[in-house]
Design a protein around this motif. Structure first.
Motif, PDB file in Angstrom:
ATOM      1  N   CYS A  59       0.847  -1.198   0.000  1.00  0.00           N
ATOM      2  CA  CYS A  59       0.000   0.000   0.000  1.00  0.00           C
ATOM      3  C   CYS A  59       0.884   1.250   0.000  1.00  0.00           C
ATOM      4  CB  CYS A  59      -0.904  -0.020   1.225  1.00  0.00           C
ATOM      5  SG  CYS A  59      -1.912   1.462   1.370  1.00  0.00           S
ATOM      6  N   VAL A  61       0.022   4.157   0.694  1.00  0.00           N
ATOM      7  CA  VAL A  61      -0.357   5.086   1.765  1.00  0.00           C
ATOM      8  C   VAL A  61       0.273   4.651   3.089  1.00  0.00           C
ATOM      9  CG1 VAL A  61      -2.268   6.154   3.011  1.00  0.00           C
ATOM     10  CG2 VAL A  61      -2.549   5.536   0.597  1.00  0.00           C
ATOM     11  N   CYS A  62       0.067   3.385   3.467  1.00  0.00           N
ATOM     12  CA  CYS A  62       0.453   2.977   4.824  1.00  0.00           C
ATOM     13  C   CYS A  62       1.573   1.945   4.862  1.00  0.00           C
ATOM     14  CB  CYS A  62      -0.768   2.446   5.576  1.00  0.00           C
ATOM     15  SG  CYS A  62      -1.303   0.815   5.042  1.00  0.00           S
ATOM     16  N   ASN A  64       1.169  -1.289   4.262  1.00  0.00           N
ATOM     17  CA  ASN A  64       0.628  -2.631   4.491  1.00  0.00           C
ATOM     18  C   ASN A  64       0.812  -3.485   3.228  1.00  0.00           C
ATOM     19  OD1 ASN A  64      -0.772  -4.758   5.626  1.00  0.00           O
ATOM     20  ND2 ASN A  64      -2.800  -3.861   5.306  1.00  0.00           N
ATOM     21  N   CYS A  71      -4.571  -0.322   0.375  1.00  0.00           N
ATOM     22  CA  CYS A  71      -4.951  -1.589   0.995  1.00  0.00           C
ATOM     23  C   CYS A  71      -6.387  -1.521   1.504  1.00  0.00           C
ATOM     24  CB  CYS A  71      -3.992  -1.912   2.140  1.00  0.00           C
ATOM     25  SG  CYS A  71      -4.194  -0.866   3.593  1.00  0.00           S
ATOM     26  N   CYS A  74      -6.886   1.131   4.306  1.00  0.00           N
ATOM     27  CA  CYS A  74      -6.870   2.523   3.846  1.00  0.00           C
ATOM     28  C   CYS A  74      -8.108   2.848   2.996  1.00  0.00           C
ATOM     29  CB  CYS A  74      -5.604   2.804   3.050  1.00  0.00           C
ATOM     30  SG  CYS A  74      -4.139   2.918   4.074  1.00  0.00           S
TER      31      CYS A  74
HETATM   32 ZN   LIG Z   1      -2.903   1.077   3.409  1.00  0.00          ZN
END
Ligand SMILES: [Zn+2]
Length: 201
Positions: A59, A61-62, A64, A71, A74
């Motif tokens: 992911c 963004v995070c 994961n 993910c 998110c």
């Molecule tokens: Zn994420």
């Protein structure tokens, strides 16, 4: 590994034996099971592996690991986007998810600061974390690094980097065993540590 087995079956056994938590003996048992239960075990496993292999992504963004990017955490509109939990590894994120107690989103650092192993701030996704929080919309940051020396050093470093930003910093409650790694905690202990999280002084 199996004296009577073909090279193909041997290769499968060896691949399984290298997985964490398995070993030659468990791998042999698993392979025998797969061979005997082709339709109910081998084929579904193969299909699941193929699907995950096809769609595996990190992911953006995070951090994961999932089969979609962003993910599933998110992308879930029910998650509280004002609350962000910072963890060292994906395994820690998954452990916290198993506790089902954290309603917010996550940020995976990709490790912990370590002078011994030569892990520096730029080796972790700390800049991305600071940028994410600087962008606004986040009220609370839970620093859920492990209760190890390196985990705590990492938390302090991040707390310093976040100084001046309008977020409330908290950490998991003591009661986590010293040296404890999130992934090894039972869900009850982890849930308790999360529930009793406290401000960072
Ligand atoms: Zn994420």
């Amino acid at each position: 590994m199996l004296p009577m087995a073909s090279p193909e079956i041997d290769a499968l056994t060896q691949a399984l034996a290298r997985l964490p938590g398995l070993g030659p003996r468990s791998a042999r048992r698993a392979v025998l099971h797969l061979l005997k239960k082709r339709e109910t075990a081998l084929t579904p496993l193969l299909r699941a592996l193929e699907l995950v292999d096809e769609r595996l992504s990190t992911c953006h963004v995070c951090g994961n690991v999932d089969t979609s990017d962003p993910c599933s955490i998110c992308a879930d509109p029910r998650r509280d986007e004002r609350s962000l939990c910072v963890v060292e590894e994906v395994a820690d994120l998954w452990a916290l998810e198993r506790s089902r107690l954290f309603p917010g989103r996550f940020h995976v650092l990709g490790g912990r600061l370590s002078a011994l192993d030569g892990v520096r701030p730029e080796d972790l996704s700390i800049d991305r974390l600071v940028a994410r929080i600087s962008a606004g919309g986040i009220d609370e940051v839970v620093l859920a690094t492990n209760a190890t020396l390196e985990g705590q050093t990492t938390a302090h470093y991040i707390a310093e980097r976040l100084e001046g930003l309008p977020v409330r910093l908290t950490r998991l409650a003591h009661g986590l065993p010293v040296g404890g790694e999130l992934d090894y905690l039972d869900e009850g202990t982890l849930a308790q540590a999360l529930r009793a999280r406290r401000p960072i002084d």
